[in-house]
Design an enzyme around this catalytic site. Structure first.
Site, PDB file in Angstrom:
ATOM      1  N   GLN A 246       9.334  41.946  28.952  1.00 45.10           N
ATOM      2  CA  GLN A 246       9.267  42.830  27.787  1.00 45.10           C
ATOM      3  C   GLN A 246       8.432  42.168  26.708  1.00 45.10           C
ATOM      4  O   GLN A 246       8.668  41.015  26.349  1.00 45.10           O
ATOM      5  CB  GLN A 246      10.657  43.120  27.248  1.00 45.10           C
ATOM      6  CG  GLN A 246      10.634  43.972  25.983  1.00 45.10           C
ATOM      7  CD  GLN A 246      11.960  43.954  25.235  1.00 45.10           C
ATOM      8  OE1 GLN A 246      12.859  43.189  25.610  1.00 45.10           O
ATOM      9  NE2 GLN A 246      12.090  44.772  24.209  1.00 45.10           N
TER      10      GLN A 246
ATOM     11  N   LEU B 269       6.968  45.668  31.345  1.00 41.31           N
ATOM     12  CA  LEU B 269       6.340  45.603  32.651  1.00 41.31           C
ATOM     13  C   LEU B 269       7.400  45.692  33.748  1.00 41.31           C
ATOM     14  O   LEU B 269       8.390  44.977  33.728  1.00 41.31           O
ATOM     15  CB  LEU B 269       5.537  44.325  32.818  1.00 41.31           C
ATOM     16  CG  LEU B 269       4.713  44.379  34.108  1.00 41.31           C
ATOM     17  CD1 LEU B 269       3.287  44.815  33.831  1.00 41.31           C
ATOM     18  CD2 LEU B 269       4.736  43.063  34.832  1.00 41.31           C
TER      19      LEU B 269
ATOM     20  N   ASP C  71      -6.049  37.331  24.053  1.00 48.68           N
ATOM     21  CA  ASP C  71      -4.720  36.703  24.175  1.00 48.68           C
ATOM     22  C   ASP C  71      -4.722  35.742  25.360  1.00 48.68           C
ATOM     23  O   ASP C  71      -3.874  35.820  26.245  1.00 48.68           O
ATOM     24  CB  ASP C  71      -3.645  37.778  24.351  1.00 48.68           C
ATOM     25  CG  ASP C  71      -2.228  37.213  24.286  1.00 48.68           C
ATOM     26  OD1 ASP C  71      -2.046  36.139  23.679  1.00 48.68           O
ATOM     27  OD2 ASP C  71      -1.310  37.836  24.842  1.00 48.68           O
TER      28      ASP C  71
END
Length: 291
Positions: free
Chosen positions: A27, A33, A167
């Site tokens: 999460q 996911l 990221d």
């Protein structure tokens, strides 16, 4: 006072009646996911679900969700067309229906190829533990450098086509392998696609060496990805990974240099990006000193 138990939001059709039901893997702040299957129960896939945000105006929420899902999907499709290793996109729905009446609800989802393997983070943690247990600090040094070289190459290729990940961490670098694991299981995918609780249990040095040397590097989680050809943006992307690497794997900082060396040799203009990275580091240190 007892802590509240997290209850994931209800999934939209067609996933409400999926047998077996999707399994929550991780999460994040914006998405959850799941592991589920595509068409056949034997064909595993990853489901990234962005639930609606009740604190946002419904119209704004729908627009933001649609934009982010489509942007991520388009980035992955583009990278795959260019030959880079990313999960294949299997399906997208930006306005999933909720309920028996078929009304459109908030949120949206993207279904992707399931990547069998481990994150680079889990592999490096396994190397650290093996070195500690054996007392051999130089153990698997060349194998780790080999992996770092492949990571630097794929990052350079990604930047060459104008994609900024946004990221970069060792959790968003999957190492795919085809061999069955020693414990008879296979892991996959987090958003970062594999999490620590599902981490591969390395039982032998030979298995770990094989994965480090021959595992295929797959980039995942493009939720913050953007398009840019600016050297500054590419340098910041590398700086984010460098900082994440230093905080999570400080014992392997010397080996991280191999990432930058391979990056500099893999594409036109990469040396300019590395020069700009030095400037970004200086700004980062100054900001840390000032606070």
């Amino acid at each position: 006072m007892s802590a509240s138990v997290f209850s994931p939001p209800h999934l939209p059709p067609p996933f409400v009646n999926t047998v077996p039901p999707p399994t929550l893997i991780s999460q994040g702040a914006e998405a959850l996911l799941y592991r589920t299957h595509f068409l056949q129960s034997t064909h595993a896939c990853a489901l990234k679900y962005r639930p609606s945000k009740p604190y946002r105006h419904p119209t704004l929420d729908a627009r933001l969700t649609k934009h982010r899902i489509l942007s991520e999907a388009r980035t992955m499709v583009r990278m795959r067309k260019e030959g880079l290793k990313v999960p294949g996109v299997l399906g997208v729905d930006c306005e999933p229906a909720h309920g028996d009446d078929g009304r459109k609800g908030g949120g949206g989802w993207m279904m992707m190829e399931w990547v069998e393997g481990q994150t680079a983070k889990d592999l490096l943690m396994a190397v650290k533990e093996m070195r500690k247990t054996s007392g051999r600090e130089e153990m698997l040094r060349e194998e780790v450098r080999n992996l770092m070289h492949r990571i630097g190459t794929i990052l350079s290729n990604m930047h060459e086509i104008g994609v900024i990940h946004g990221d970069l961490t060792t959790s968003n670098l999957m190492i795919r392998h085809g061999a069955q694991q020693p414990n008879g299981t296979a892991n996959g995918h987090k958003d970062g696609h594999a999490n620590a609780e599902n981490a591969f249990d390395v039982e032998t040095e030979s298995v770990l060496r094989e994965t480090l040397m021959n595992g295929e590097v797959v980039l995942i989680d493009f939720g913050l990805a953007t398009s840019s050809i600016q050297d500054e943006d590419k340098a910041v992307d590398l700086y984010v990974l460098e900082r994440a690497f230093g905080s999570t794997h400080p014992e392997a900082e010397d080996e991280f240099k191999e990432v930058l060396e391979a990056y500099g040799k893999s594409s036109r203009g990469a040396r300019v990006v590395l020069k700009r990275l030095e400037d970004v580091r200086l700004r980062g240190r100054k900001k840390s000193m000032i606070g």
